[in-house]
Design an enzyme around this catalytic site. Structure first.
Site, PDB file in Angstrom:
ATOM      1  N   SER A 196       0.817  -1.220   0.000  1.00  0.00           N
ATOM      2  CA  SER A 196       0.000   0.000   0.000  1.00  0.00           C
ATOM      3  C   SER A 196       0.853   1.273   0.000  1.00  0.00           C
ATOM      4  O   SER A 196       0.400   2.320  -0.449  1.00  0.00           O
ATOM      5  CB  SER A 196      -0.956   0.005   1.196  1.00  0.00           C
ATOM      6  N   ASP A 437      -3.563   6.741  11.629  1.00  0.00           N
ATOM      7  CA  ASP A 437      -2.705   6.081  10.651  1.00  0.00           C
ATOM      8  C   ASP A 437      -1.393   6.861  10.558  1.00  0.00           C
ATOM      9  O   ASP A 437      -1.358   7.967  10.023  1.00  0.00           O
ATOM     10  CB  ASP A 437      -3.426   6.060   9.291  1.00  0.00           C
ATOM     11  N   HIS A 440       0.818   5.448   6.339  1.00  0.00           N
ATOM     12  CA  HIS A 440       0.669   5.973   4.980  1.00  0.00           C
ATOM     13  C   HIS A 440       0.912   7.483   4.975  1.00  0.00           C
ATOM     14  O   HIS A 440       1.177   8.069   6.028  1.00  0.00           O
ATOM     15  CB  HIS A 440      -0.734   5.615   4.459  1.00  0.00           C
TER      16      HIS A 440
END
Ligand SMILES: *[C@@H]1O[C@H](CO)[C@@H](O)[C@H](O)[C@H]1NC(C)=O
Ligand SMILES: *[C@@H]1O[C@H](CO)[C@@H](O)[C@H](O)[C@H]1NC(C)=O
Ligand SMILES: *[C@@H]1O[C@H](CO)[C@@H](O)[C@H](O)[C@H]1NC(C)=O
Ligand SMILES: *[C@@H]1O[C@H](CO)[C@@H](O)[C@H](O)[C@H]1NC(C)=O
Ligand SMILES: *[C@@H]1O[C@H](CO)[C@@H](O)[C@H](O)[C@H]1NC(C)=O
Ligand SMILES: *[C@@H]1O[C@H](CO)[C@@H](O)[C@H](O)[C@H]1NC(C)=O
Length: 458
Positions: A196, A437, A440
């Site tokens: 990702s 998060d 990312h």
């Protein structure tokens, strides 16, 4: 799962690790479960509704030396092994035997990295606030933006994270020029291969590139494992291949995979290589999926389904060796280019950059300015394995060493400003740091710079 993630405070390094694993796991797991929901045709119970147990993840930090047992590679007379998918299972699991794909300890190639310009280290430097030339595109102008990375859309109140430009210490980066980039890509396939984080870099590249292509001359073709952005007039594509473990694994479906039990074939690179072999410019990464505890190896000639369990780092080394072997023997470096992007750091422990404080990347608004900063989000053993394998390929693969420059960017993560795929309870919502998060990156943001660095090398 959330409750498990903050069970207790205790010994710092161990708890930090457990926390790291928990949070990564919860973020990845959320993606998986949602996508399951999106795919309404799929039975819901395939991904275990049981929450993963953090006790399953005895992250082994140290990389133990092991005996070397050579595998006979002449497997051609055998029937091809059954492809792995989400339903693959081990009949039983034994300890790792020490088996290798190839003889260990081949000599590294001499010399520096391919394509490294003399006298300039692009990867050492500082972030400079520059709201005149940054961002290179606007979040809302990019039709291919991901909900995982569109931080303004999901309520991020500050925008400064978009205004930082990377300035190497002793030289300048060539100015990003979208026309020039397209000219470099004319008639070519640029493919990003990985997890990702790589997908974020690919979306960044598409957003950087797409604005000058008229709507009827561009298209995005989602396929199972490979997604392709096409610019007709340049006869060029910018593609993303989902291959989080590099080698064949039970997680090769980008939406329908399992994280808790990762089974891989350490000697099977061809399933993925067949998809990337015709690309002209390849950009690889691999690290995040090796940081989630042990993995299971299912060798191609193991007919009875017995797996060997190995710690994540050991699995990463085997997979990278199989990849490196393919690159060494099958990659045509005269006519093509390959890059490896080093690990993207995480920011789960605020006390690393602000001793004595609690929390993580949530609410961070500024990069770290100390050039000497090196956080625990940089996992050195992982870096060392990548470096060791990459040394052998130094004439074929250029390294984009984005680790350190990204490590300064504690402000660059989506935190709570992204789409979360599951309903968050009021209790969770009341503690934003608990579900932030910090893996990312918001776009526009840090991955744009990874792509500017790639631009320097093309
Ligand atoms: C490896 O395989 C080849 C061909 O199948 C065979 O001739 C050879 O004896 C094998 N070597 C070992 C060490 O098993
Ligand atoms: C850029 O930043 C400076 C300093 O923070 C500010 O005075 C200026 O208004 C900003 N310009 C734009 C276009 O945002
Ligand atoms: C982004 O949007 C702002 C405001 O609409 C505009 O001034 C700016 O030029 C845009 N930037 C880019 C790179 O398109
Ligand atoms: C960008 O690249 C194109 C093609 O190489 C060139 O014609 C143009 O002058 C460049 N633009 C800038 C601002 O450098
Ligand atoms: C388009 O690019 C492909 C390679 O990606 C090449 O084989 C083909 O000949 C090109 N077509 C044209 C019309 O240039
Ligand atoms: C990347 O840079 C870091 C320091 O910033 C260094 O420790 C590491 O060895 C480098 N990795 C590679 C593959 O060059």
């Amino acid at each position: 799962m959330m409750q498990k993630c903050h069970r207790k405070k205790g010994h710092f390094p161990l708890m930090a690790l457990v926390l790291f694993v928990c949070i990564i796991f919860s973020i990845l797991y959320k993606e998986i479960t949602t996508i399951q929901r999106i795919r309404q045709s799929q039975p819901q119970n395939e991904v275990n509704d049981d929450q993963p147990q953090s006790s399953d993840f005895q992250l082994q930090q140290e990389f133990l030396p092991r005996p070397t047992v050579l595998l006979n590679r002449s497997l051609s007379s055998r029937a091809p092994p059954v492809p792995l998918d989400k339903s693959s299972a081990c009949s039983s699991t034994v300890e790792y035997s020490g088996r290798r794909v190839l003889p260990a300890g081949r000599t590294p190639e001499p010399g520096g990295w391919r394509g490294q310009p003399q006298g300039c280290d692009f990867f050492s430097g500082e972030w400079v606030f520059d709201n005149a030339s940054r961002p290179l595109y606007n979040e809302s102008d990019c039709p291919y933006m991901s909900d995982q990375l569109a931080c303004l859309k999901h309520g991020r109140p500050d925008v400064d994270y978009q205004y930082w430009r990377w300035q190497p210490l002793n030289c300048n980066l060539k100015r990003w020029n979208v026309t020039e980039m397209w000219e470099k890509l004319r008639g070519k396939r640029l493919m990003f291969v990985g997890d990702s984080l790589t997908r974020g870099q690919w979306i960044s590249m598409v957003c950087l590139l797409q604005s000058i292509i008229p709507a009827d001359k561009k298209s995005m073709t989602p396929q199972a494992q490979l997604t392709t952005f096409t610019a007709q007039d340049y006869n060029a594509t910018v593609e993303f291949l989902w291959a989080p473990l590099l080698v064949e694994s039970n997680s090769d479906d980008p939406v329908d995979h399992t994280l808790p039990e990762r089974i891989l074939r350490p000697d099977s690179i061809l399933r993925h290589a067949s998809q990337w072999k015709d690309a002209d410019i390849l950009v690889f990464n691999s690290y995040l999926w090796w940081r989630q505890g042990p993995v299971k190896l299912l060798w191609s000639n193991e007919d009875s389904g017995v797996c060997e369990e190995i710690d994540g780092l050991g699995g990463m080394e085997l997979a990278m060796e199989a990849w490196a072997d393919w690159m060494a023997s099958d990659f045509d470096a005269l006519n093509k280019q390959a890059f490896f992007v080093t690990m993207s750091p995480t920011h789960f422990l605020k006390e690393e950059w602000e001793p004595g404080s609690e929390g993580n990347c949530y609410n961070e608004r500024q990069p770290i300015s100390s050039e000497r900063y090196l956080g625990n989000g940089i996992h050195l053993p992982t870096m060392q394995i990548a470096e060791k394998v990459l040394r052998r390929l130094s004439s074929k693969v250029s390294v984009l060493n984005i680790t350190r420059l990204s490590d300064y960017r504690k402000d660059g993560h989506p935190t709570i400003y992204r789409k979360f795929w599951e309903m968050l309870s009021p209790e969770t919502l009341s503690k934003p740091a608990s579900y932030s998060d910090c893996i990312h990156w918001c776009l526009p943001g840090v991955p744009d710079v990874w792509n500017e660095l790639l631009f320097q090398y093309l």
